[in-house]
Motif scaffolding. Structure first.
Motif, short mmCIF file in Angstrom:
data_model
loop_
_atom_site.label_atom_id
_atom_site.label_comp_id
_atom_site.label_asym_id
_atom_site.label_seq_id
_atom_site.Cartn_x
_atom_site.Cartn_y
_atom_site.Cartn_z
N ASN A 160 12.54 -29.40 3.13
CA ASN A 160 11.21 -28.86 2.87
C ASN A 160 10.64 -29.25 1.51
O ASN A 160 11.28 -29.11 0.48
N LYS A 173 3.39 -34.67 9.63
CA LYS A 173 4.46 -34.93 10.61
C LYS A 173 4.51 -33.81 11.64
O LYS A 173 4.81 -34.03 12.80
N LYS A 174 4.27 -32.58 11.16
CA LYS A 174 4.31 -31.42 12.07
C LYS A 174 3.18 -31.52 13.10
O LYS A 174 3.29 -31.02 14.19
N ILE A 175 2.10 -32.16 12.70
CA ILE A 175 0.97 -32.26 13.62
C ILE A 175 1.11 -33.48 14.53
O ILE A 175 1.03 -33.37 15.74
N PHE A 176 1.36 -34.65 13.93
CA PHE A 176 1.33 -35.87 14.73
C PHE A 176 2.70 -36.30 15.24
O PHE A 176 2.78 -37.12 16.16
N GLY A 177 3.75 -35.77 14.65
CA GLY A 177 5.09 -36.25 15.03
C GLY A 177 5.35 -37.55 14.33
O GLY A 177 5.87 -37.58 13.23
N LEU A 272 -6.37 -35.38 17.54
CA LEU A 272 -6.06 -34.39 16.52
C LEU A 272 -6.48 -34.95 15.17
O LEU A 272 -6.44 -36.15 14.94
N ILE B 157 -0.12 -23.47 12.74
CA ILE B 157 -0.65 -24.42 11.76
C ILE B 157 -2.07 -24.05 11.35
O ILE B 157 -2.45 -24.12 10.20
N ARG B 167 8.41 -24.76 11.65
CA ARG B 167 9.33 -25.86 11.43
C ARG B 167 10.28 -26.04 12.61
O ARG B 167 10.77 -27.13 12.87
N PRO B 171 6.54 -31.27 16.74
CA PRO B 171 5.18 -31.60 16.32
C PRO B 171 4.20 -31.49 17.48
O PRO B 171 4.56 -31.69 18.64
N LEU B 172 2.96 -31.15 17.15
CA LEU B 172 1.91 -31.00 18.17
C LEU B 172 1.77 -32.27 19.01
O LEU B 172 1.65 -32.21 20.22
N GLY B 173 1.80 -33.42 18.34
CA GLY B 173 1.63 -34.69 19.05
C GLY B 173 2.66 -34.86 20.15
O GLY B 173 2.34 -35.26 21.27
N ASP B 174 3.93 -34.55 19.83
CA ASP B 174 5.00 -34.70 20.81
C ASP B 174 4.81 -33.73 21.98
O ASP B 174 5.00 -34.10 23.14
#
Lengths: 422, 270
Positions: A160, A173-177, A272, B157, B167, B171-174
């Motif tokens: 983190n 990264k949390k949004i798009f992976g 997104l 988010i 965490r 991820p949203l994308g996946d």
């Protein structure tokens, strides 16, 4: 033989004192001087911007410590009183614990930062090169690296982001992976946004577009990052192409309006969008937040993440301390067996000699036997001796774990008539 | 013999469920990785079991409740494992594994019972109809799960709260991609399943369409999925709306599969 650690860090000494010490030590190879101190058997010298430390194994603690202190005082060019306040001294178990904590980054200014382990490794390498390390430091340092690695993998101490720009990357990264095919739009310039851009590039972002009110600035940044420069007139147009927007201009009003984002998303097929607004006053209309599939973060939001991450690191540090306590036990066990090792070696050597001598004596009658049979007798003799010695040796090792081996050692030496150093 | 395989698979599902839950509680990736392997072996053994059943019963591996549930559990775990290989969405396993395990619990009630299949349910068309429909429904279930997780993650988010929990989720994308792929694959399966069913209905009931509540519900949800796919492929829908619609469509589908019988009289009560 004892381990001592003497030094100062960012918590105990102000920068100007650490500075003077570390510079003066760099000039005239400190390790050589430390090694030349008669009490010091092995030594390692760590100097980073936050700490200066000497780790040594000495024969006589008091004398060795006195001489090491004198060394530091003379090198720091400081009064004793001044230095004494900053200096800490750890012995044996405490020294080991301190070293473990330093290498695992528990003692760092930013807990969990990764550089310190490399710095400790460098210091150790230097010590090995100077032939200043021996059996104890070698074992201790290898143990230290093992502990640091364990803590890194078994606790979340290094997880983190603890900086705003890393937090932004974490969120992306949390949004798009995966960030590989993503495009970033950087509006305005500034240290923090450039840092974020750099982190994003390191994480595989495809393309960065730089928008600036002064086109020359955009070009300059674009050259640095292999990006694309645009003027503010094309801003609205470029919004359609991008996934991540970082804005940090000095503009008094909003630069990105809700309408612009809605339009961009419409053309953008509802992809997104992650918008980071690190400008104060804000660049992006907060109403943007209400749009579906758009995630808007301002500087305060990011700071909150950083704060929470720092708190969670402190929690993880407790787990790390537990691992360290565990490892200290196993290291001190090893250290304690060290004192019985010479006796065990001489005991074994003596018994081997006895076997050798007795076999020689029996050579006359053994001549009738075949080579194979003689070999069998030899094996038998040594296995009997080993069986007999096994229990006393094990007991000696066990006693040494409880640091109560001294009377037993004396007894073994006396009973078997071992000569010291045999 | 086949019952033994079912029991071993059952145990493996149980172990992987425990493992996934433990991995969330103590936050250790190693445990989750092990659980994935256990789930994989559960899936492999389950495959053997289903093959055995297939050979034993002759033509149709999915005729009664026991077999249907075990088949759904099998498809769901299999699809999840496929996604696991493509994307790092291990956390999805802690949703899928318990679900598969629960299906197996219910399925184990009918374990080993040899049900004499009514004449009306014999024939290749029934087998194709049930296998394809159930496979499609299982994929839609997975899409629904990914959709729920998407909404949770989206909310976390957006609200900028509970970073710790967020965490844990992928991820949203996946999640969006999983949702999309599941619908994309589930849709043709269900479509073919419905067609097979209607062909068979003609031979048994004399007409392709009976206006049965179950059929009506299924067709409504089929239209919703068709709409969703159209919006995704042609309009470029992504994210929240797609997630919401896939959940809604699945609720109706679920009602068609299990809920209809409690409220309506249906001739398709199996």
């Amino acid at each position: 033989m004892s381990i001592i650690l003497i030094g100062m860090n960012h918590k105990t000494a102000p920068l100007n004192i650490r500075e003077r010490l570390s510079i003066s030590c760099e000039d005239n190879d400190a390790l050589k001087v430390i090694k030349s101190i008669s009490q010091v058997r092995e030594a390692m010298y760590i100097a980073t911007c936050n700490r200066v430390e000497v780790l040594a194994s000495v024969e006589d603690v008091e004398k060795g410590l006195e001489k090491l202190k004198t060394f530091i005082f003379s090198h720091g060019n400081l009064s004793r009183g001044e230095m004494k306040e900053c200096l800490y001294v750890y012995r044996d178990v405490d020294a080991v614990r301190h070293l473990f904590r330093v290498a695992s980054s528990l003692d760092s200014l930013v807990m969990g930062e990764p550089q310190i382990l490399g710095q400790v490794k460098d210091a150790y390498r230097h010590s090995v090169e100077q032939k200043a390390s021996g059996i104890i430091l070698n074992k201790l340092l290898h143990r230290t690296f093992h502990v640091a690695k364990r803590i890194r993998t078994e606790t979340g101490i290094a997880n983190n982001a603890v900086s705003v720009s890393f937090a932004a990357v974490g969120l992306a990264k949390k949004i798009f992976g995966n960030l590989r095919d993503k495009t970033v739009l950087l509006i305005g310039a500034g240290e923090m946004s450039e840092l974020a851009a750099r982190h994003l590039l390191n994480n595989g972002v495809n393309r960065i577009i730089f928008a600036n009110r002064t086109y020359e600035n955009a070009v300059r940044l674009a050259n640095d990052f292999h990006g694309v420069p645009v003027g503010f007139d094309l801003l609205e147009d470029k919004l359609k192409e991008v996934d991540i927007v970082i804005s940090s201009t000095g503009a008094p009003g909003y630069i990105v309006s809700e309408e612009m984002i809605v339009k961009a998303l419409h053309r953008h097929k509802n992809r997104l969008m992650f918008i980071i607004d690190i400008a104060v006053p804000r660049d992006v209309d907060p109403a943007v937040e209400e749009i579906d599939n758009v995630y808007l973060y301002n500087i305060d939001n990011l700071q909150e993440i950083v704060d929470e991450n720092l708190r969670s690191r402190i929690e993880e540090a407790e787990k790390a301390e537990a691992i360290i306590s565990e490892e200290i036990i196993s290291f001190t066990n090893w250290l304690n067996t060290l004192e019985v090792v010479p006796t065990i070696v001489s005991l074994k050597r003596k018994s081997e000699k006895v076997i050798e001598r007795e076999l020689e004596k029996s050579l006359s009658w053994m001549r009738n036997l075949t080579e194979g049979e003689r070999e069998k007798i030899r094996i038998l003799a040594s296995s009997i001796v080993n069986k007999i010695l096994h229990d006393p040796i094990t007991s000696l090792k066990e006693e040494s774990q409880n640091s109560g081996a001294d009377p037993y050692l004396a007894a073994v030496i006396r009973l078997f008539r071992l000569e010291k150093g045999e | 013999m086949d019952i033994l395989f079912f029991k071993i698979a059952f145990l493996a599902y149980f172990l992987s469920t425990i493992g996934y839950i433990a991995s969330i509680l103590v936050r250790r990736v190693v445990i989750a990785k092990t659980s994935t392997w256990i789930l994989f072996s559960a899936f492999a053994i389950h495959t053997i079991y289903i093959t055995f059943r297939w050979v034993k019963t002759g033509y149709n591996p999915v005729t009664n409740l026991h077999e249907s549930l075990s088949f759904i559990a099998w498809v769901i775990s299999g699809s999840y494992l496929a996604f696991q290989m493509k994307t790092k969405t291990r956390i999805l396993g802690s949703f899928v594994s318990p679900l598969a395990f629960m299906l197996m619990i219910v399925a184990s009630a009918g374990l080993g019972k040899v049900v004499s299949i009514p004449v009306i349910l014999q024939g290749w068309w029934v087998a194709i109809h049930t296998i394809l429909s159930l496979a499609g429904e299982s994929l839609f279930a997975l899409a629904c799960m990914a959709g729920i997780m998407y909404l949770i993650q989206d909310n976390l988010i957006k609200k900028k709260k509970s970073y710790r929990f967020s965490r844990l989720l992928p991820p949203l994308g996946d999640l969006d991609r999983i949702n999309h792929i599941c619908v994309l694959w589930g849709f043709p399966l269900l479509t073919l399943g419905i067609i097979a069913g209607s062909i068979w209905a003609r031979t048994v009931w004399g007409s392709r369409w009976q206006c049965d509540p179950k059929q009506v519900c299924t067709v409504i949800s089929w239209f919703l999925y068709a709409f969703l796919l159209h919006q995704r492929l042609a309009i470029g829908w992504k994210g929240k709306k797609a997630a919401v619609l896939s959940i809604f469509a699945f609720v109706i589908l679920l009602f068609a599969v299990v809920g209809v019988e409690t409220f309506f009289v249906t001739m398709h009560s199996f």
